[in-house]
Design an enzyme around this catalytic site. Structure first.
Site, mmCIF file in Angstrom:
data_model
loop_
_atom_site.group_PDB
_atom_site.id
_atom_site.type_symbol
_atom_site.label_atom_id
_atom_site.label_comp_id
_atom_site.label_asym_id
_atom_site.label_seq_id
_atom_site.Cartn_x
_atom_site.Cartn_y
_atom_site.Cartn_z
ATOM 1 N N ASN A 7 0.801 -1.219 0.000
ATOM 2 C CA ASN A 7 0.000 0.000 0.000
ATOM 3 C C ASN A 7 0.837 1.273 0.000
ATOM 4 O O ASN A 7 0.348 2.328 -0.361
ATOM 5 C CB ASN A 7 -0.953 -0.002 1.195
ATOM 6 C CG ASN A 7 -0.281 -0.372 2.488
ATOM 7 O OD1 ASN A 7 0.301 -1.458 2.609
ATOM 8 N ND2 ASN A 7 -0.322 0.516 3.448
ATOM 9 N N GLN A 38 -4.881 -3.805 -1.912
ATOM 10 C CA GLN A 38 -4.450 -2.820 -2.918
ATOM 11 C C GLN A 38 -4.524 -3.375 -4.335
ATOM 12 O O GLN A 38 -4.547 -2.614 -5.292
ATOM 13 C CB GLN A 38 -3.012 -2.365 -2.643
ATOM 14 C CG GLN A 38 -2.864 -1.479 -1.430
ATOM 15 C CD GLN A 38 -3.529 -0.115 -1.590
ATOM 16 O OE1 GLN A 38 -3.606 0.433 -2.681
ATOM 17 N NE2 GLN A 38 -4.017 0.427 -0.493
ATOM 18 N N SER A 81 -11.125 -5.118 -0.030
ATOM 19 C CA SER A 81 -11.933 -4.085 0.616
ATOM 20 C C SER A 81 -12.559 -3.172 -0.433
ATOM 21 O O SER A 81 -11.861 -2.633 -1.288
ATOM 22 C CB SER A 81 -11.039 -3.274 1.561
ATOM 23 O OG SER A 81 -11.794 -2.268 2.187
ATOM 24 N N GLY A 82 -13.882 -3.005 -0.349
ATOM 25 C CA GLY A 82 -14.631 -2.257 -1.355
ATOM 26 C C GLY A 82 -14.138 -0.841 -1.613
ATOM 27 O O GLY A 82 -14.055 -0.398 -2.757
ATOM 28 N N HIS A 83 -13.802 -0.118 -0.537
ATOM 29 C CA HIS A 83 -13.504 1.316 -0.727
ATOM 30 C C HIS A 83 -12.147 1.568 -1.379
ATOM 31 O O HIS A 83 -11.803 2.714 -1.673
ATOM 32 C CB HIS A 83 -13.624 2.078 0.596
ATOM 33 C CG HIS A 83 -12.525 1.840 1.574
ATOM 34 N ND1 HIS A 83 -11.498 2.728 1.751
ATOM 35 C CD2 HIS A 83 -12.289 0.822 2.428
ATOM 36 C CE1 HIS A 83 -10.678 2.266 2.693
ATOM 37 N NE2 HIS A 83 -11.140 1.111 3.110
ATOM 38 N N CYS A 90 -2.786 5.004 8.083
ATOM 39 C CA CYS A 90 -2.858 4.604 9.481
ATOM 40 C C CYS A 90 -1.705 5.182 10.283
ATOM 41 O O CYS A 90 -1.761 5.259 11.494
ATOM 42 C CB CYS A 90 -2.844 3.088 9.583
ATOM 43 S SG CYS A 90 -3.832 2.349 8.291
HETATM 44 C C1 LIG Z 1 -6.436 -0.248 3.330
HETATM 45 C C2 LIG Z 1 -5.713 -1.518 3.547
HETATM 46 C C3 LIG Z 1 -6.125 -2.423 4.542
HETATM 47 C C4 LIG Z 1 -7.276 -2.118 5.465
HETATM 48 O O1 LIG Z 1 -8.483 -2.074 4.779
HETATM 49 P P1 LIG Z 1 -9.772 -1.385 5.461
HETATM 50 O O2 LIG Z 1 -10.884 -1.699 4.534
HETATM 51 O O3 LIG Z 1 -9.471 0.059 5.538
HETATM 52 O O4 LIG Z 1 -9.937 -2.017 6.792
HETATM 53 C C5 LIG Z 1 -5.434 -3.601 4.674
HETATM 54 N N1 LIG Z 1 -4.393 -3.902 3.874
HETATM 55 C C6 LIG Z 1 -3.968 -3.069 2.909
HETATM 56 C C7 LIG Z 1 -2.828 -3.461 2.037
HETATM 57 C C8 LIG Z 1 -4.608 -1.849 2.711
HETATM 58 O O5 LIG Z 1 -4.179 -1.018 1.771
#
Ligand SMILES: *Cc1c(COP(=O)(O)O)cnc(C)c1O
Length: 381
Positions: free
Chosen positions: A149, A177, A197-199, A323
């Protein structure tokens, strides 16, 4: 405003929002009900599961909906450890994982797990030879992310999967990612568990999934009702799930074209920064990286300072992972890549979407040039 923080989150696609709306207002039935309204919800849930399964070459019953990437990572690691601890307690991961994996590993160590953290090279690629040597008779899980990420480095996932499969060890990959950005085939890469993750791919926040190979045993995450085949209790987030599936569909339909376009934008931005901003160096691998990721350090200048000044110019960027923003500790990812603390503190992450234009990127480069000159001017005085 110029938005260049798509690794932190993306704008929800209008098509995804459109798909979600009826599940707030019209089809609000609980999928567990016996009346027709509930049937509509069940149908939508199954359809979303099918859509997502298809994008991975998976079976419908291998997709478990969650509230996002962190939950999927937590579930994958904890559930495998619980289900297989009689076979062994050893887990292999890498030093550049997201904290959702690393902090879960730390927790599992408290619970009796033994964890090996693999090194990565200067460009952020896991050492596959070290991985082979790290495998033990009691190794139950290898967890290595698909793409990072912060620096966007893409890992040799297929090689890792082959090693895992060759030893009968489960392989989990945090593909948060990568999913929706790169083509992924779970069978070809011997992936047993995968988090998304959707977003992160223009779906809504608070919706994600965990793929689990049907051959893998997995414990329940939440106890209660029979949702998600009894593994994750709680009334489903139907609008979120429907929106995520719509975004997944969109992302996969146009993936190749979009990647060509994003890669061109990415390389344009990297080249322009390298030409125009003195002391700028690229972090991560030049080619084996996500099509939308740019990560640079500018010598002698703190990433946080640049961020604040970019924000004043209407540009949203990040110093690394969302984070860790707010803390001045250098990124664990960049340190794992062997960077000095100074270079790591200078990191600036610019993550694109297909909505960005060259004109916007020109503005960003101009701003960076001027910011670097201003800060250097202050430093000289
Ligand atoms: C954003 C991210 C997460 C966490 O995902 P959330 O949906 O925000 O909990 C975990 N791993 C990676 C590589 C990410 O980029």
């Amino acid at each position: 405003m110029i938005y260049l923080d798509n690794a932190a989150t993306t704008r929800t696609a209008p098509e995804a929002v459109e798909a979600m709306l009826p599940y707030f207002t019209e089809y609000y039935g609980n999928a567990g009900g016996i009346y027709r309204l509930a049937g509509e919800s069940r149908k939508a849930l199954l359809q979303a599961r099918e859509t997502i399964a298809k994008t991975l070459g998976a079976q419908t019953n291998e997709i478990f909906f969650t509230a996002g990437g962190s939950e999927s990572d937590n579930w994958a690691l904890k559930a495998v450890f619980e289900a297989y601890r009689s076979k062994g307690r050893h887990i292999i991961t890498s030093k550049m994982e997201h904290h959702a994996v690393l902090h879960t590993c730390a927790y599992l160590e408290e619970m009796g797990a033994e964890v090996t953290y693999l090194d990565v090279d200067a460009e952020g690629i896991v050492d596959v030879e070290q991985l082979k040597r790290a495998v033990r008779p009691d190794t139950i899980l290898i967890s290595v992310m698909y793409a990072n990420n912060e620096v966007g480095t893409i890992q040799p996932v297929r090689e890792i999967g082959e090693i895992a499969a060759g030893h009968g060890i489960l392989f989990h990959t945090d593909a948060v990612q990568a999913y929706g950005h790169l083509p992924i085939d779970v069978e070809e890469c011997h992936i047993d568990l995968l988090s998304a993750s959707g977003h992160k791919f223009h779906g809504p926040k608070g919706a994600g999934f965990l793929y689990v190979n049907q051959k893998a045993r997995i414990r329940a995450l939440l106890h209660g009702g029979q949702q998600e085949r009894g593994r994750r209790a709680g009334t489903e987030n139907l609008p979120g799930i429907v929106g995520m599936a719509a975004a997944a569909q969109l992302a996969h339909e146009a993936m190749e074209e979009r990647n060509v376009r994003e890669t061109a934008l990415r390389d344009y931005l990297i080249n322009r920064i390298e030409q125009r901003v003195p002391g700028a160096v690229l972090n991560g691998h030049r080619r084996k990286r996500l099509p939308n990721n740019v990560n640079i350090s500018v010598e002698g200048i703190e990433g946080e300072t640049m961020l604040i000044m970019l924000d004043l110019a209407g540009i949203c960027a990040s110093s690394g992972s969302a984070c860790t923003s707010g803390s001045t500790d250098p990124s664990h990812v960049l340190l794992a890549m062997g960077m000095s603390r100074e270079r790591a503190r200078g990191a600036l992450r610019l993550t694109l979407s297909e909505e960005n234009t060259r004109e916007e990127l020109d503005v960003v480069v101009e701003e960076l040039e001027s910011i670097a000159a201003r800060i250097r001017g202050l430093l000289v005085k």
